[in-house]
Design a protein around this motif. Structure first.
Motif, PDB file in Angstrom:
ATOM      1  N   TYR A  50      16.700  76.492  75.416  1.00 29.55           N
ATOM      2  CA  TYR A  50      15.811  76.641  74.265  1.00 29.55           C
ATOM      3  C   TYR A  50      14.983  75.372  74.056  1.00 29.55           C
ATOM      4  O   TYR A  50      13.774  75.430  73.823  1.00 29.55           O
ATOM      5  CB  TYR A  50      16.622  76.958  73.002  1.00 29.55           C
ATOM      6  N   ILE A  51      15.634  74.215  74.147  1.00 29.91           N
ATOM      7  CA  ILE A  51      14.938  72.951  73.924  1.00 29.91           C
ATOM      8  C   ILE A  51      13.850  72.741  74.973  1.00 29.91           C
ATOM      9  O   ILE A  51      12.721  72.356  74.647  1.00 29.91           O
ATOM     10  CB  ILE A  51      15.936  71.780  73.907  1.00 29.91           C
ATOM     11  N   THR A  52      14.165  72.990  76.232  1.00 25.09           N
ATOM     12  CA  THR A  52      13.166  72.778  77.282  1.00 25.09           C
ATOM     13  C   THR A  52      12.010  73.770  77.166  1.00 25.09           C
ATOM     14  O   THR A  52      10.864  73.426  77.469  1.00 25.09           O
ATOM     15  CB  THR A  52      13.797  72.860  78.688  1.00 25.09           C
ATOM     16  N   GLU A  53      12.281  74.980  76.722  1.00 23.23           N
ATOM     17  CA  GLU A  53      11.213  75.974  76.541  1.00 23.23           C
ATOM     18  C   GLU A  53      10.306  75.635  75.365  1.00 23.23           C
ATOM     19  O   GLU A  53       9.139  76.014  75.354  1.00 23.23           O
ATOM     20  CB  GLU A  53      11.810  77.370  76.343  1.00 23.23           C
ATOM     21  N   HIS A  54      10.828  74.947  74.348  1.00 18.99           N
ATOM     22  CA  HIS A  54      10.055  74.687  73.136  1.00 18.99           C
ATOM     23  C   HIS A  54       9.669  73.226  72.934  1.00 18.99           C
ATOM     24  O   HIS A  54       9.136  72.867  71.895  1.00 18.99           O
ATOM     25  CB  HIS A  54      10.833  75.186  71.922  1.00 18.99           C
ATOM     26  N   GLU A  55       9.908  72.376  73.929  1.00 25.76           N
ATOM     27  CA  GLU A  55       9.630  70.960  73.724  1.00 25.76           C
ATOM     28  C   GLU A  55       8.142  70.667  73.567  1.00 25.76           C
ATOM     29  O   GLU A  55       7.766  69.711  72.900  1.00 25.76           O
ATOM     30  CB  GLU A  55      10.247  70.108  74.825  1.00 25.76           C
ATOM     31  N   GLN A  56       7.257  71.477  74.151  1.00 24.77           N
ATOM     32  CA  GLN A  56       5.830  71.243  74.003  1.00 24.77           C
ATOM     33  C   GLN A  56       5.358  71.510  72.570  1.00 24.77           C
ATOM     34  O   GLN A  56       4.308  71.022  72.162  1.00 24.77           O
ATOM     35  CB  GLN A  56       5.016  72.072  75.005  1.00 24.77           C
ATOM     36  N   ASP A  57       6.131  72.241  71.792  1.00 27.01           N
ATOM     37  CA  ASP A  57       5.787  72.525  70.396  1.00 27.01           C
ATOM     38  C   ASP A  57       6.434  71.542  69.425  1.00 27.01           C
ATOM     39  O   ASP A  57       6.192  71.623  68.214  1.00 27.01           O
ATOM     40  CB  ASP A  57       6.239  73.939  70.013  1.00 27.01           C
ATOM     41  N   ASP A  58       7.257  70.642  69.926  1.00 27.49           N
ATOM     42  CA  ASP A  58       7.979  69.703  69.068  1.00 27.49           C
ATOM     43  C   ASP A  58       7.107  68.482  68.786  1.00 27.49           C
ATOM     44  O   ASP A  58       6.863  67.654  69.659  1.00 27.49           O
ATOM     45  CB  ASP A  58       9.291  69.278  69.728  1.00 27.49           C
ATOM     46  N   CYS A  59       6.646  68.364  67.555  1.00 27.27           N
ATOM     47  CA  CYS A  59       5.750  67.277  67.168  1.00 27.27           C
ATOM     48  C   CYS A  59       6.433  65.915  67.248  1.00 27.27           C
ATOM     49  O   CYS A  59       5.762  64.897  67.416  1.00 27.27           O
ATOM     50  CB  CYS A  59       5.215  67.514  65.760  1.00 27.27           C
ATOM     51  N   LEU A  60       7.730  65.880  67.132  1.00 29.60           N
ATOM     52  CA  LEU A  60       8.425  64.600  67.234  1.00 29.60           C
ATOM     53  C   LEU A  60       8.447  64.093  68.680  1.00 29.60           C
ATOM     54  O   LEU A  60       8.572  62.898  68.916  1.00 29.60           O
ATOM     55  CB  LEU A  60       9.845  64.718  66.678  1.00 29.60           C
ATOM     56  N   LEU A  61       8.306  64.994  69.650  1.00 25.98           N
ATOM     57  CA  LEU A  61       8.269  64.592  71.055  1.00 25.98           C
ATOM     58  C   LEU A  61       6.852  64.332  71.553  1.00 25.98           C
ATOM     59  O   LEU A  61       6.605  63.362  72.260  1.00 25.98           O
ATOM     60  CB  LEU A  61       8.918  65.665  71.937  1.00 25.98           C
ATOM     61  N   VAL A  62       5.911  65.206  71.198  1.00 20.86           N
ATOM     62  CA  VAL A  62       4.555  65.108  71.751  1.00 20.86           C
ATOM     63  C   VAL A  62       3.539  64.556  70.763  1.00 20.86           C
ATOM     64  O   VAL A  62       2.400  64.314  71.131  1.00 20.86           O
ATOM     65  CB  VAL A  62       4.076  66.480  72.273  1.00 20.86           C
ATOM     66  N   GLY A  63       3.939  64.366  69.535  1.00 21.27           N
ATOM     67  CA  GLY A  63       3.003  63.861  68.529  1.00 21.27           C
ATOM     68  C   GLY A  63       2.201  64.988  67.897  1.00 21.27           C
ATOM     69  O   GLY A  63       2.374  66.165  68.210  1.00 21.27           O
ATOM     70  N   PHE A  64       1.286  64.595  67.018  1.00 23.15           N
ATOM     71  CA  PHE A  64       0.473  65.574  66.302  1.00 23.15           C
ATOM     72  C   PHE A  64      -0.916  65.622  66.926  1.00 23.15           C
ATOM     73  O   PHE A  64      -1.429  64.608  67.404  1.00 23.15           O
ATOM     74  CB  PHE A  64       0.376  65.195  64.825  1.00 23.15           C
ATOM     75  N   SER A  65      -1.529  66.793  66.891  1.00 22.42           N
ATOM     76  CA  SER A  65      -2.858  66.934  67.474  1.00 22.42           C
ATOM     77  C   SER A  65      -3.890  66.150  66.675  1.00 22.42           C
ATOM     78  O   SER A  65      -4.877  65.674  67.228  1.00 22.42           O
ATOM     79  CB  SER A  65      -3.243  68.409  67.557  1.00 22.42           C
ATOM     80  N   SER A  66      -3.694  66.022  65.383  1.00 21.08           N
ATOM     81  CA  SER A  66      -4.575  65.203  64.548  1.00 21.08           C
ATOM     82  C   SER A  66      -3.772  64.712  63.347  1.00 21.08           C
ATOM     83  O   SER A  66      -2.706  65.228  63.044  1.00 21.08           O
ATOM     84  CB  SER A  66      -5.788  66.011  64.076  1.00 21.08           C
ATOM     85  N   GLN A  67      -4.303  63.730  62.672  1.00 24.76           N
ATOM     86  CA  GLN A  67      -3.614  63.193  61.490  1.00 24.76           C
ATOM     87  C   GLN A  67      -3.565  64.213  60.353  1.00 24.76           C
ATOM     88  O   GLN A  67      -2.685  64.167  59.519  1.00 24.76           O
ATOM     89  CB  GLN A  67      -4.297  61.910  61.009  1.00 24.76           C
ATOM     90  N   ARG A  68      -4.483  65.138  60.335  1.00 22.85           N
ATOM     91  CA  ARG A  68      -4.518  66.128  59.247  1.00 22.85           C
ATOM     92  C   ARG A  68      -3.293  67.046  59.257  1.00 22.85           C
ATOM     93  O   ARG A  68      -2.843  67.491  58.214  1.00 22.85           O
ATOM     94  CB  ARG A  68      -5.779  66.983  59.332  1.00 22.85           C
ATOM     95  N   VAL A  69      -2.759  67.338  60.425  1.00 23.68           N
ATOM     96  CA  VAL A  69      -1.611  68.245  60.515  1.00 23.68           C
ATOM     97  C   VAL A  69      -0.287  67.503  60.414  1.00 23.68           C
ATOM     98  O   VAL A  69       0.769  68.124  60.379  1.00 23.68           O
ATOM     99  CB  VAL A  69      -1.635  69.073  61.821  1.00 23.68           C
ATOM    100  N   ASN A  70      -0.346  66.178  60.325  1.00 23.63           N
ATOM    101  CA  ASN A  70       0.861  65.361  60.221  1.00 23.63           C
ATOM    102  C   ASN A  70       1.362  65.342  58.773  1.00 23.63           C
ATOM    103  O   ASN A  70       0.731  64.739  57.906  1.00 23.63           O
ATOM    104  CB  ASN A  70       0.553  63.936  60.694  1.00 23.63           C
ATOM    105  N   PRO A  71       2.489  65.977  58.494  1.00 19.77           N
ATOM    106  CA  PRO A  71       2.990  65.983  57.112  1.00 19.77           C
ATOM    107  C   PRO A  71       3.567  64.630  56.690  1.00 19.77           C
ATOM    108  O   PRO A  71       3.803  64.398  55.517  1.00 19.77           O
ATOM    109  CB  PRO A  71       4.074  67.059  57.130  1.00 19.77           C
ATOM    110  N   PHE A  72       3.744  63.722  57.644  1.00 15.53           N
ATOM    111  CA  PHE A  72       4.335  62.420  57.348  1.00 15.53           C
ATOM    112  C   PHE A  72       3.282  61.318  57.215  1.00 15.53           C
ATOM    113  O   PHE A  72       3.627  60.149  57.053  1.00 15.53           O
ATOM    114  CB  PHE A  72       5.333  62.032  58.450  1.00 15.53           C
ATOM    115  N   ARG A  73       2.009  61.682  57.306  1.00 18.19           N
ATOM    116  CA  ARG A  73       0.965  60.670  57.226  1.00 18.19           C
ATOM    117  C   ARG A  73       0.962  60.021  55.846  1.00 18.19           C
ATOM    118  O   ARG A  73       1.412  60.621  54.857  1.00 18.19           O
ATOM    119  CB  ARG A  73      -0.406  61.281  57.523  1.00 18.19           C
ATOM    120  N   GLU A  74       0.436  58.806  55.800  1.00 18.69           N
ATOM    121  CA  GLU A  74       0.342  58.125  54.513  1.00 18.69           C
ATOM    122  C   GLU A  74      -0.726  58.809  53.679  1.00 18.69           C
ATOM    123  O   GLU A  74      -1.798  59.149  54.168  1.00 18.69           O
ATOM    124  CB  GLU A  74      -0.009  56.660  54.725  1.00 18.69           C
TER     125      GLU A  74
END
Length: 81
Positions: A50-74
Motif C-alpha cells: 500500500y505504501i509503495t503504491e501511494h507514495e507519490q501522493d504522500d506530501c510528506l515524501l514528495v512535497g507540495f505542488s505549490s505553497q497554496r495547497v500546503n496546510p502547514f504554510r505560515e
C-alpha cells in the motif's frame, strides 16, 4: 454486638450484578475469538504494498505542488489599519 453484614437481598444483588458482568465479558471474549486473524508477515506485506503504491501522493515524501495547497504554510501576518 456482631459486625454488620449485608442483607440477603443486597448480597443477592451483588451476586447477580457480578454474574451479569461476567457474562458480558465472556460474550466479548467470544466475539474477539471469532475474529479472523492474519499472520503479521502477511499484514506487513500488505502495508508495504500500500505504501509503495501511494507514495507519490504522500506530501510528506514528495512535497507540495505549490505553497497554496500546503496546510502547514505560515499564515500571512495580519495588518491592522
Amino acid at each position: 454486638m456482631c459486625p454488620r453484614s449485608l442483607s440477603d437481598t443486597a448480597l443477592m444483588d451483588m451476586v447477580v450484578s457480578n454474574l451479569q458482568q461476567q457474562r458480558l465479558v465472556t460474550e466479548q471474549l467470544r466475539r474477539e475469538a471469532a475474529i479472523k486473524r492474519m499472520p503479521v508477515s502477511l499484514a506487513v506485506k500488505d502495508i508495504i504494498k500500500y505504501i509503495t503504491e501511494h507514495e507519490q501522493d504522500d506530501c510528506l515524501l514528495v512535497g507540495f505542488s505549490s505553497q497554496r495547497v500546503n496546510p502547514f504554510r505560515e499564515k500571512t501576518p495580519c495588518a491592522v489599519l
